[in-house]
Design an enzyme around this catalytic site. Structure first.
Site, PDB file in Angstrom:
ATOM      1  N   ASP A 162       4.195   3.728   1.736  1.00  0.00           N
ATOM      2  CA  ASP A 162       2.853   3.554   1.948  1.00  0.00           C
ATOM      3  C   ASP A 162       3.352   3.797   3.956  1.00  0.00           C
ATOM      4  O   ASP A 162       3.639   3.440   4.658  1.00  0.00           O
ATOM      5  CB  ASP A 162       2.531   2.772   1.612  1.00  0.00           C
ATOM      6  CG  ASP A 162       1.756   3.432   1.314  1.00  0.00           C
ATOM      7  OD1 ASP A 162       0.512   4.594   0.932  1.00  0.00           O
ATOM      8  OD2 ASP A 162       1.764   2.585  -0.337  1.00  0.00           O
ATOM      9  N   HIS A 184      -1.823   2.451  -5.881  1.00  0.00           N
ATOM     10  CA  HIS A 184      -0.952   2.593  -4.918  1.00  0.00           C
ATOM     11  C   HIS A 184       0.464   2.477  -6.533  1.00  0.00           C
ATOM     12  O   HIS A 184       1.340   3.349  -6.084  1.00  0.00           O
ATOM     13  CB  HIS A 184      -0.058   2.068  -3.843  1.00  0.00           C
ATOM     14  CG  HIS A 184      -1.292   1.853  -2.689  1.00  0.00           C
ATOM     15  ND1 HIS A 184      -0.987   2.876  -1.467  1.00  0.00           N
ATOM     16  CD2 HIS A 184      -2.469   1.253  -2.776  1.00  0.00           C
ATOM     17  CE1 HIS A 184      -2.361   2.884  -0.678  1.00  0.00           C
ATOM     18  NE2 HIS A 184      -2.775   2.407  -1.773  1.00  0.00           N
TER      19      HIS A 184
END
Length: 477
Positions: A126, A22
């Site tokens: 996220d 990520h």
């Protein structure tokens, strides 16, 4: 009052999950926004920021790296700031530390919002960051929840709720897989829903997701209609939120070249230099969930049976005593495959390996980064998904004839050497089958490598952010 966000550069705060799968694409997104003149504040923990590659020179003046110290938690090793640093059993401590970032992030955002000159127009975070979304709501800053893929979202049978039915099955996404979702994957999804916080710091993954989704303004997705035409149109209906495509965020051309140059002298690349073109299958199953020792042994026997050249980036399996490959692999394996196989247990320059002419295929877990990086070079795939969105990704790629999944037991997900060998030989040795997979990979490569396409998606994403920010500013006035 601040300048009109519909015309002036935007100020964006980016908050990735604490995993390099990520952190890196969020950095790529930050660089692309900064290169378009927008100011980006990239928020993570000190050690994670220190391990990022340098920001590209064209973007660096407009990317500010902000460190929030990860709280100390009993049971979490010192310096364990990313998921790469922890074992499966330490996850609950990592989640607890992650949630401990809520207060410092709220303080950071309050300070940024205290002055119109520094007040962010947007936050991008996220789907686990419910506390980021809560702080954004408190300060009336719109938040985009970033999703990795439409395939996993579209696989949900209905929009999920905070209290989902633990017996609900996972429906197959339309026309995107060759077979139904196997039982072991459904059970893994059920753990995500009903884990009651046992491995996620007191809150299940789905609860984190729902709280973030309900508080966000829009969903952003690292995908596009060209990549997954069957499932992308379904994502907005399932999520119940506007979905803005970002494109695939492939490594930029200069970034890929820089990574290849940095890894050129690595021992794995030097070994590849001595191999024939398209003869080596690169094997790497990520760093998040290592295989058990018995699974590593079956993988090894499968590679031996396949008879092909291979380069294996092996992570320490559960149950192995140390990082010595002799403890991980079957006795005599390295001797029996000497000359055609190389096993390494340390860091490898994956982009340099995938870019090498000797590599002709990739045995992968189908994480989004690995898929994008592999298909940037047009490699056909042998697929062994482990968890999360990897199963939907693998079925999607199999349906597009990009590669073949390793045969698995539908109940428990186990595999054996014969399944590994069969899939590897189909992708690397069987000439007719390989031609089909190479052609399928080339079609997807055309999407991944289309810089104009992905640049256009970033530009359109910015225009969406401008529009929403301007509407938010007008509503506040």
């Amino acid at each position: 009052m601040d300048a009109d966000p519909s015309s002036s550069p935007l100020r964006v705060v980016v908050v990735p999950w604490l995993a390099f799968g990520h952190l890196l694409p969020y950095l790529e997104l930050s660089e692309r926004l900064a290169e378009r003149g927008h100011s980006v504040t990239y928020v993570s923990t000190p050690r994670n920021l220190a391990r990022l590659p340098p920001v590209r020179p064209a973007a660096a003046p407009r990317v500010d790296l902000v460190a929030l110290p990860l709280p100390r938690v009993d049971g979490l090793p010192d310096g364990a700031e990313s998921t790469n640093d922890i074992s499966y059993g330490e996850r609950k401590f990592h989640w607890k530390a992650f949630d401990g970032l809520a207060a410092p992030f709220a303080e950071f955002l309050a300070a940024a919002c205290a002055h119109e000159a520094t007040r962010p127009h947007w936050i991008i975070a996220d789907c686990f960051h419910h506390w980021t979304a809560s702080a954004a709501l408190d300060h009336k800053v719109p938040l985009a929840m970033l999703q990795p893929t439409a395939a996993s979202i579209a696989a949900a049978p209905r929009p999920p709720s905070v209290h989902p039915d633990p017996d609900a099955s996972v429906a197959e996404q339309p026309a995107a897989a060759a077979r139904a979702v196997p039982r072991y994957e459904r059970e893994g999804h059920a753990v995500f829903i009903t884990g009651h916080g046992a491995s996620s710091g007191g809150m299940s993954g789905i609860q984190r997701f729902i709280l973030t989704k309900d508080r966000c303004t829009v969903a952003a997705m690292r995908s596009c209609i060209e990549w997954e035409p069957e499932t992308f149109p379904l994502a907005e209906t399932v999520l119940g939120k506007p979905v803005i495509p970002l494109g695939l965020l492939p490594p930029s051309a200069d970034g890929a070249r820089r990574a290849a140059a940095q890894g050129a002298e690595h021992a794995t690349v030097q070994w590849l230099d001595a191999q024939p073109p398209d003869s080596v299958i690169y094997v790497a199953l990520g760093s998040e969930v290592p295989l058990r020792v018995e699974q590593v042994h079956e993988m090894a026997f499968g590679l031996e049976l396949a008879g092909t050249r291979f380069l294996w980036a092996l992570r320490k399996p559960s149950g192995a005593a140390d990082d010595d490959s002799a403890d991980m692999l079957p006795p005599g394996f390295e001797d029996s495959t000497s000359g055609r196989g190389l096993v390494t247990t340390g860091w490898v320059p994956q982009m340099s390996i995938l870019a090498h002419a000797a590599v002709g295929g990739f045995l992968t877990h189908c994480g989004r980064n690995s898929l994008v990086e592999s298909l940037l070079f047009g490699h056909p795939l042998v697929m062994l998904p482990i968890y999360g969105d990897q199963g939907p990704n693998a079925r999607q790629m199999e349906a597009k004839l990009v590669g073949l999944q390793v045969a698995r037991n539908e109940d428990d997900g186990s595999f054996d050497r014969h399944g590994v060998s069969s899939a590897v030989r189909a992708v690397m040795v069987d000439e007719e089958a390989r031609r089909g997979f190479v052609a399928g990979a080339a079609k997807m490569q055309a999407v991944v490598a289309d810089t104009d396409l992905h640049g256009r998606y970033i530009d359109e994403f910015v225009e969406h952010l401008r529009s929403y920010a301007a509407a938010s500013a007008n509503a506040a006035n």
